[in-house]
Design a protein around this motif. Sequence first.
Motif, PDB file in Angstrom:
ATOM      1  N   PHE A 277       0.840  -1.187   0.000  1.00 26.94           N
ATOM      2  CA  PHE A 277       0.000   0.000   0.000  1.00 26.94           C
ATOM      3  C   PHE A 277       0.881   1.244   0.000  1.00 26.94           C
ATOM      4  O   PHE A 277       1.775   1.384   0.839  1.00 26.94           O
ATOM      5  CB  PHE A 277      -0.927   0.005   1.209  1.00 26.94           C
ATOM      6  CG  PHE A 277      -1.911  -1.133   1.209  1.00 26.94           C
ATOM      7  CD1 PHE A 277      -2.694  -1.398   0.099  1.00 26.94           C
ATOM      8  CD2 PHE A 277      -2.056  -1.951   2.318  1.00 26.94           C
ATOM      9  CE1 PHE A 277      -3.599  -2.445   0.088  1.00 26.94           C
ATOM     10  CE2 PHE A 277      -2.953  -2.997   2.323  1.00 26.94           C
ATOM     11  CZ  PHE A 277      -3.731  -3.247   1.195  1.00 26.94           C
ATOM     12  N   SER A 278       0.608   2.138  -0.930  1.00 27.88           N
ATOM     13  CA  SER A 278       1.368   3.379  -1.067  1.00 27.88           C
ATOM     14  C   SER A 278       0.942   4.371   0.005  1.00 27.88           C
ATOM     15  O   SER A 278      -0.013   4.149   0.757  1.00 27.88           O
ATOM     16  CB  SER A 278       1.127   3.980  -2.448  1.00 27.88           C
ATOM     17  OG  SER A 278      -0.224   4.401  -2.563  1.00 27.88           O
ATOM     18  N   ALA A 279       1.637   5.499   0.055  1.00 31.03           N
ATOM     19  CA  ALA A 279       1.280   6.551   1.008  1.00 31.03           C
ATOM     20  C   ALA A 279      -0.147   7.038   0.763  1.00 31.03           C
ATOM     21  O   ALA A 279      -0.881   7.357   1.710  1.00 31.03           O
ATOM     22  CB  ALA A 279       2.268   7.713   0.888  1.00 31.03           C
ATOM     23  N   GLU A 280      -0.551   7.063  -0.493  1.00 32.14           N
ATOM     24  CA  GLU A 280      -1.920   7.465  -0.827  1.00 32.14           C
ATOM     25  C   GLU A 280      -2.934   6.487  -0.255  1.00 32.14           C
ATOM     26  O   GLU A 280      -3.992   6.878   0.248  1.00 32.14           O
ATOM     27  CB  GLU A 280      -2.072   7.556  -2.352  1.00 32.14           C
ATOM     28  CG  GLU A 280      -3.452   7.985  -2.806  1.00 32.14           C
ATOM     29  CD  GLU A 280      -3.563   8.028  -4.325  1.00 32.14           C
ATOM     30  OE1 GLU A 280      -4.639   8.414  -4.820  1.00 32.14           O
ATOM     31  OE2 GLU A 280      -2.589   7.681  -5.007  1.00 32.14           O
ATOM     32  N   HIS A 281      -2.598   5.201  -0.313  1.00 33.70           N
ATOM     33  CA  HIS A 281      -3.488   4.178   0.256  1.00 33.70           C
ATOM     34  C   HIS A 281      -3.522   4.275   1.779  1.00 33.70           C
ATOM     35  O   HIS A 281      -4.592   4.192   2.401  1.00 33.70           O
ATOM     36  CB  HIS A 281      -3.013   2.777  -0.140  1.00 33.70           C
ATOM     37  CG  HIS A 281      -2.984   2.545  -1.615  1.00 33.70           C
ATOM     38  ND1 HIS A 281      -2.114   1.660  -2.213  1.00 33.70           N
ATOM     39  CD2 HIS A 281      -3.717   3.101  -2.626  1.00 33.70           C
ATOM     40  CE1 HIS A 281      -2.319   1.656  -3.516  1.00 33.70           C
ATOM     41  NE2 HIS A 281      -3.280   2.530  -3.792  1.00 33.70           N
ATOM     42  N   ILE A 282      -2.345   4.456   2.386  1.00 36.07           N
ATOM     43  CA  ILE A 282      -2.257   4.519   3.852  1.00 36.07           C
ATOM     44  C   ILE A 282      -3.058   5.699   4.390  1.00 36.07           C
ATOM     45  O   ILE A 282      -3.603   5.643   5.495  1.00 36.07           O
ATOM     46  CB  ILE A 282      -0.783   4.612   4.287  1.00 36.07           C
ATOM     47  CG1 ILE A 282      -0.040   3.307   3.928  1.00 36.07           C
ATOM     48  CG2 ILE A 282      -0.662   4.884   5.781  1.00 36.07           C
ATOM     49  CD1 ILE A 282      -0.618   2.055   4.568  1.00 36.07           C
ATOM     50  N   ALA A 283      -3.166   6.758   3.601  1.00 37.32           N
ATOM     51  CA  ALA A 283      -3.930   7.935   4.029  1.00 37.32           C
ATOM     52  C   ALA A 283      -5.413   7.628   4.210  1.00 37.32           C
ATOM     53  O   ALA A 283      -6.144   8.399   4.839  1.00 37.32           O
ATOM     54  CB  ALA A 283      -3.754   9.068   3.019  1.00 37.32           C
ATOM     55  N   LEU A 284      -5.875   6.481   3.684  1.00 34.05           N
ATOM     56  CA  LEU A 284      -7.270   6.084   3.835  1.00 34.05           C
ATOM     57  C   LEU A 284      -7.549   5.449   5.196  1.00 34.05           C
ATOM     58  O   LEU A 284      -8.713   5.242   5.550  1.00 34.05           O
ATOM     59  CB  LEU A 284      -7.638   5.072   2.733  1.00 34.05           C
ATOM     60  CG  LEU A 284      -7.525   5.574   1.288  1.00 34.05           C
ATOM     61  CD1 LEU A 284      -7.681   4.410   0.319  1.00 34.05           C
ATOM     62  CD2 LEU A 284      -8.572   6.649   1.007  1.00 34.05           C
ATOM     63  N   LEU A 285      -6.491   5.134   5.941  1.00 32.82           N
ATOM     64  CA  LEU A 285      -6.658   4.501   7.248  1.00 32.82           C
ATOM     65  C   LEU A 285      -7.016   5.525   8.310  1.00 32.82           C
ATOM     66  O   LEU A 285      -6.695   6.702   8.200  1.00 32.82           O
ATOM     67  CB  LEU A 285      -5.367   3.778   7.650  1.00 32.82           C
ATOM     68  CG  LEU A 285      -4.930   2.608   6.767  1.00 32.82           C
ATOM     69  CD1 LEU A 285      -3.544   2.118   7.175  1.00 32.82           C
ATOM     70  CD2 LEU A 285      -5.937   1.466   6.847  1.00 32.82           C
ATOM     71  N   SER A 286      -7.665   5.050   9.364  1.00 32.75           N
ATOM     72  CA  SER A 286      -8.020   5.922  10.479  1.00 32.75           C
ATOM     73  C   SER A 286      -7.691   5.223  11.783  1.00 32.75           C
ATOM     74  O   SER A 286      -7.565   3.993  11.838  1.00 32.75           O
ATOM     75  CB  SER A 286      -9.509   6.271  10.439  1.00 32.75           C
ATOM     76  OG  SER A 286     -10.298   5.093  10.532  1.00 32.75           O
ATOM     77  N   GLU A 287      -7.549   6.008  12.847  1.00 32.08           N
ATOM     78  CA  GLU A 287      -7.329   5.415  14.157  1.00 32.08           C
ATOM     79  C   GLU A 287      -8.604   4.679  14.562  1.00 32.08           C
ATOM     80  O   GLU A 287      -9.705   5.159  14.345  1.00 32.08           O
ATOM     81  CB  GLU A 287      -6.985   6.492  15.180  1.00 32.08           C
ATOM     82  CG  GLU A 287      -6.550   5.917  16.526  1.00 32.08           C
ATOM     83  CD  GLU A 287      -6.157   6.993  17.525  1.00 32.08           C
ATOM     84  OE1 GLU A 287      -5.959   6.653  18.692  1.00 32.08           O
ATOM     85  OE2 GLU A 287      -6.057   8.162  17.115  1.00 32.08           O
ATOM     86  N   GLY A 288      -8.448   3.504  15.146  1.00 32.41           N
ATOM     87  CA  GLY A 288      -9.601   2.664  15.465  1.00 32.41           C
ATOM     88  C   GLY A 288      -9.748   1.570  14.430  1.00 32.41           C
ATOM     89  O   GLY A 288      -8.759   1.108  13.852  1.00 32.41           O
ATOM     90  N   ASP A 289     -10.977   1.125  14.161  1.00 30.99           N
ATOM     91  CA  ASP A 289     -11.217  -0.002  13.259  1.00 30.99           C
ATOM     92  C   ASP A 289     -11.089   0.396  11.797  1.00 30.99           C
ATOM     93  O   ASP A 289     -11.538   1.473  11.380  1.00 30.99           O
ATOM     94  CB  ASP A 289     -12.603  -0.592  13.500  1.00 30.99           C
ATOM     95  CG  ASP A 289     -12.684  -1.368  14.808  1.00 30.99           C
ATOM     96  OD1 ASP A 289     -11.611  -1.726  15.352  1.00 30.99           O
ATOM     97  OD2 ASP A 289     -13.803  -1.633  15.277  1.00 30.99           O
TER      98      ASP A 289
END
Length: 223
Positions: free
Chosen positions: A156-168
């Motif tokens: 996963f690229s930085a662009e993909h990782i930016a879709l993550l959030s704290e929690g679930d």
Amino acid sequence: MLKSLLLAPVLIALSGAAASAATISTLFNTGVDDLGVALPDDAPDSHWTLVAPGAMTGSPLAVTSAGGFPVPPWLADSATSAWIGTLNPTALGPTDITREYHYQTTFSLAGLIPSTAAITGQTSQDNFLLDVLINGNSTGITESAVSFGGWSEFSFSAEHIALLSEGDNTLTFIVQSATTDGTDDYTSLRVEFLTKTADVIPEPSVAGLLALACLSLLRRRRV
């Protein structure tokens, strides 16, 4: 100058403590138990689920059979992952042709910094990987050449990782089952994560000490 030199090791130590990486312990390979050990045939996988709008919903099963069909032609079993699917093909039979199946896993980044996550892995599927979604968003990761006969690596690229959030958070692997002769076919997925880390959110005491150390250094420089 001497005070600054004495303070430098403290700053380095505090910075290291504030940015320590940890394993994302709730992100599991397919077909394993809570200890990460491959499940026996027909056992339900509690970490993955089949979700809508896929052709079926519910808990997938560990579906490989050591020393018998479908291994080979599927990749052989291992101690750290297993194939999961809608039905054990060594038992009752296949699924319908050209249908999409959405295999989803949920993991938590509580206590971690989402932007620092590093997630890579390898996947194999019967038959085609159409996409991988992060929290419902497409990453454009696909695979149609290797299929179930080998591994394909993904990251996963930085662009993909930016879709993550704290929690679930969720990862959804969209698999298409298909044949060329018009008959029914099996569906299954195998995923192994090679990297799954993120930095730990610093404890308030560590963050406070780091801030005080920085302020102290700045004041000494002004003097």
